[in-house]
Design a protein around this motif. Structure first.
Motif, mmCIF file in Angstrom:
data_model
loop_
_atom_site.group_PDB
_atom_site.id
_atom_site.type_symbol
_atom_site.label_atom_id
_atom_site.label_comp_id
_atom_site.label_asym_id
_atom_site.label_seq_id
_atom_site.Cartn_x
_atom_site.Cartn_y
_atom_site.Cartn_z
ATOM 1 N N SER A 17 59.484 -12.942 -26.005
ATOM 2 C CA SER A 17 59.286 -11.866 -25.236
ATOM 3 C C SER A 17 59.067 -10.459 -25.887
ATOM 4 C CB SER A 17 61.009 -11.769 -24.629
ATOM 5 O OG SER A 17 61.270 -12.501 -23.936
ATOM 6 N N LEU A 18 58.483 -9.849 -25.324
ATOM 7 C CA LEU A 18 58.381 -8.297 -25.709
ATOM 8 C C LEU A 18 58.543 -7.135 -24.666
ATOM 9 C CD1 LEU A 18 54.707 -8.698 -27.689
ATOM 10 C CD2 LEU A 18 56.985 -8.125 -28.847
ATOM 11 N N ARG A 19 58.736 -6.084 -25.114
ATOM 12 C CA ARG A 19 58.839 -5.106 -23.987
ATOM 13 C C ARG A 19 57.890 -3.892 -24.390
ATOM 14 N NH1 ARG A 19 63.724 -0.828 -22.867
ATOM 15 N NH2 ARG A 19 63.560 -0.760 -20.546
ATOM 16 N N LEU A 20 57.228 -3.637 -23.244
ATOM 17 C CA LEU A 20 56.107 -2.398 -23.651
ATOM 18 C C LEU A 20 56.911 -1.137 -22.976
ATOM 19 C CD1 LEU A 20 52.654 -4.112 -22.846
ATOM 20 C CD2 LEU A 20 54.195 -3.811 -25.164
ATOM 21 N N SER A 21 56.494 -0.058 -23.574
ATOM 22 C CA SER A 21 57.082 1.315 -23.066
ATOM 23 C C SER A 21 56.010 2.165 -22.951
ATOM 24 C CB SER A 21 58.245 1.868 -23.726
ATOM 25 O OG SER A 21 59.121 1.060 -23.930
ATOM 26 N N CYS A 22 55.854 3.129 -21.816
ATOM 27 C CA CYS A 22 54.731 4.162 -21.686
ATOM 28 C C CYS A 22 55.362 5.488 -21.194
ATOM 29 C CB CYS A 22 53.836 3.586 -20.876
ATOM 30 S SG CYS A 22 52.435 4.841 -20.607
ATOM 31 N N ALA A 23 55.186 6.215 -22.106
ATOM 32 C CA ALA A 23 55.798 7.748 -21.621
ATOM 33 C C ALA A 23 54.672 8.605 -21.446
ATOM 34 C CB ALA A 23 56.800 8.239 -22.962
ATOM 35 N N ALA A 24 54.890 9.379 -20.333
ATOM 36 C CA ALA A 24 53.794 10.379 -20.098
ATOM 37 C C ALA A 24 54.633 11.779 -20.293
ATOM 38 C CB ALA A 24 53.593 10.440 -18.531
ATOM 39 N N SER A 25 53.831 12.486 -21.014
ATOM 40 C CA SER A 25 54.164 13.978 -21.327
ATOM 41 C C SER A 25 53.177 15.173 -21.245
ATOM 42 C CB SER A 25 54.331 13.878 -22.667
ATOM 43 O OG SER A 25 53.135 13.787 -23.650
ATOM 44 N N GLY A 26 53.650 16.058 -21.192
ATOM 45 C CA GLY A 26 52.713 17.324 -20.502
ATOM 46 C C GLY A 26 53.040 18.012 -19.487
ATOM 47 N N THR A 27 51.907 18.555 -18.882
ATOM 48 C CA THR A 27 52.303 19.539 -17.539
ATOM 49 C C THR A 27 52.484 18.283 -16.390
ATOM 50 O OG1 THR A 27 51.424 21.280 -18.290
ATOM 51 C CG2 THR A 27 51.589 20.994 -15.759
ATOM 52 N N ILE A 28 53.371 17.931 -15.975
ATOM 53 C CA ILE A 28 53.691 16.950 -14.859
ATOM 54 C C ILE A 28 54.479 17.327 -13.814
ATOM 55 C CG2 ILE A 28 54.425 14.409 -14.420
ATOM 56 C CD1 ILE A 28 53.938 13.828 -17.379
ATOM 57 N N LEU A 29 53.723 17.319 -12.483
ATOM 58 C CA LEU A 29 54.378 17.947 -11.121
ATOM 59 C C LEU A 29 55.070 16.702 -10.422
ATOM 60 C CD1 LEU A 29 52.008 20.667 -10.385
ATOM 61 C CD2 LEU A 29 54.232 20.787 -11.472
ATOM 62 N N SER A 30 54.378 15.417 -10.531
ATOM 63 C CA SER A 30 54.493 14.312 -9.920
ATOM 64 C C SER A 30 53.932 13.253 -10.603
ATOM 65 C CB SER A 30 54.395 14.435 -8.262
ATOM 66 O OG SER A 30 54.676 13.143 -7.426
ATOM 67 N N ILE A 31 54.564 11.948 -10.491
ATOM 68 C CA ILE A 31 53.740 10.767 -10.812
ATOM 69 C C ILE A 31 53.795 9.741 -9.709
ATOM 70 C CG2 ILE A 31 53.607 8.880 -12.436
ATOM 71 C CD1 ILE A 31 54.892 10.505 -14.342
ATOM 72 N N ASN A 32 52.499 9.393 -9.090
ATOM 73 C CA ASN A 32 52.600 8.361 -8.202
ATOM 74 C C ASN A 32 52.707 7.011 -8.734
ATOM 75 O OD1 ASN A 32 52.021 6.770 -5.720
ATOM 76 N ND2 ASN A 32 50.766 8.634 -5.064
ATOM 77 N N THR A 33 51.778 6.089 -8.811
ATOM 78 C CA THR A 33 51.684 4.886 -8.935
ATOM 79 C C THR A 33 51.552 4.896 -10.711
ATOM 80 O OG1 THR A 33 50.993 4.003 -6.988
ATOM 81 C CG2 THR A 33 50.674 2.444 -8.961
ATOM 82 N N MET A 34 52.391 4.002 -11.235
ATOM 83 C CA MET A 34 52.346 3.617 -12.635
ATOM 84 C C MET A 34 52.098 2.178 -12.833
ATOM 85 S SD MET A 34 55.299 5.845 -14.060
ATOM 86 C CE MET A 34 54.522 6.295 -15.859
ATOM 87 N N ALA A 35 51.186 1.803 -13.868
ATOM 88 C CA ALA A 35 50.608 0.305 -13.922
ATOM 89 C C ALA A 35 50.391 0.037 -15.429
ATOM 90 C CB ALA A 35 49.270 0.100 -12.980
ATOM 91 N N TRP A 36 50.273 -1.277 -15.372
ATOM 92 C CA TRP A 36 49.751 -1.710 -16.774
ATOM 93 C C TRP A 36 48.609 -2.760 -16.507
ATOM 94 C CZ3 TRP A 36 51.802 -0.662 -21.537
ATOM 95 C CH2 TRP A 36 52.891 0.156 -21.536
ATOM 96 N N TYR A 37 47.532 -2.758 -17.453
ATOM 97 C CA TYR A 37 46.422 -3.337 -17.488
ATOM 98 C C TYR A 37 46.373 -4.082 -18.874
ATOM 99 C CZ TYR A 37 44.657 -0.862 -13.184
ATOM 100 O OH TYR A 37 44.415 -0.684 -11.857
ATOM 101 N N ARG A 38 45.423 -5.014 -18.886
ATOM 102 C CA ARG A 38 45.169 -5.705 -20.148
ATOM 103 C C ARG A 38 43.636 -6.046 -20.153
ATOM 104 N NH1 ARG A 38 48.631 -11.437 -19.419
ATOM 105 N NH2 ARG A 38 47.231 -12.357 -18.099
ATOM 106 N N GLN A 39 43.166 -5.994 -21.402
ATOM 107 C CA GLN A 39 41.669 -6.256 -21.707
ATOM 108 C C GLN A 39 41.607 -7.119 -23.039
ATOM 109 O OE1 GLN A 39 39.177 -2.883 -21.853
ATOM 110 N NE2 GLN A 39 37.775 -4.195 -21.162
ATOM 111 N N THR A 40 40.865 -8.296 -22.903
ATOM 112 C CA THR A 40 40.555 -9.052 -23.682
ATOM 113 C C THR A 40 38.911 -8.734 -24.299
ATOM 114 O OG1 THR A 40 40.113 -10.832 -22.485
ATOM 115 C CG2 THR A 40 42.122 -10.940 -23.729
ATOM 116 N N PRO A 41 38.641 -9.192 -25.346
ATOM 117 C CA PRO A 41 37.072 -8.928 -25.909
ATOM 118 C C PRO A 41 36.258 -9.356 -24.943
ATOM 119 C CG PRO A 41 38.188 -9.153 -27.674
ATOM 120 C CD PRO A 41 39.313 -9.475 -26.705
#
Length: 121
Positions: A17-41
């Motif tokens: 198992s692994l747990r990924l985290s993603c933190a948004a920072s900066g000038t943020i008024l609202s966040i709608n959808t958040m998602a994870w994508y992946r890509q291989t070569p």
């Protein structure tokens, strides 16, 4: 300016198992959808999982039942809990968020820098 910073990638054996985290920072008024994508070569970036502001979730078929996406709105953070990992889950994982940073400019898509996940058999 808005930034997405991912963490939690690494190497693990199949079944782990692994747990990924993603933190948004900066000038943020609202966040709608958040998602994870992946890509291989040599392949297109593909959606892994998404979560709306109303916490509705959507998963790609290959990860259903193994991955769980969640978010902490107070921390502007999205997580991806990945269980029962398989070698075919090996990829660079990217965080994505649809963020309102300025009322005049509206919502924009933002991307993280990517984090490598490697699953060995």
């Amino acid at each position: 300016q808005v930034h997405l910073v991912e963490s939690g990638g690494g190497s693990v054996q199949a079944g782990g198992s692994l747990r990924l985290s993603c933190a948004a920072s900066g000038t943020i008024l609202s966040i709608n959808t958040m998602a994870w994508y992946r890509q291989t070569p040599g392949k297109q970036r593909e959606l892994v999982a998404a979560i709306t502001s109303g916490v509705s979730t959507n998963y790609a078929e290959p990860v259903k039942g193994r991955f769980t996406i969640s978010r902490d709105n107070a921390k502007n953070t999205v997580y991806l809990q990945m269980n029962s990992l398989k070698p075919e889950d090996t990829a660079v994982y990217y965080c994505n968020a649809y963020i309102l940073g300025n009322y005049d400019l509206g919502y924009f898509d933002y991307w993280g820098q990517g984090t490598q996940v490697t699953v060995s058999s």
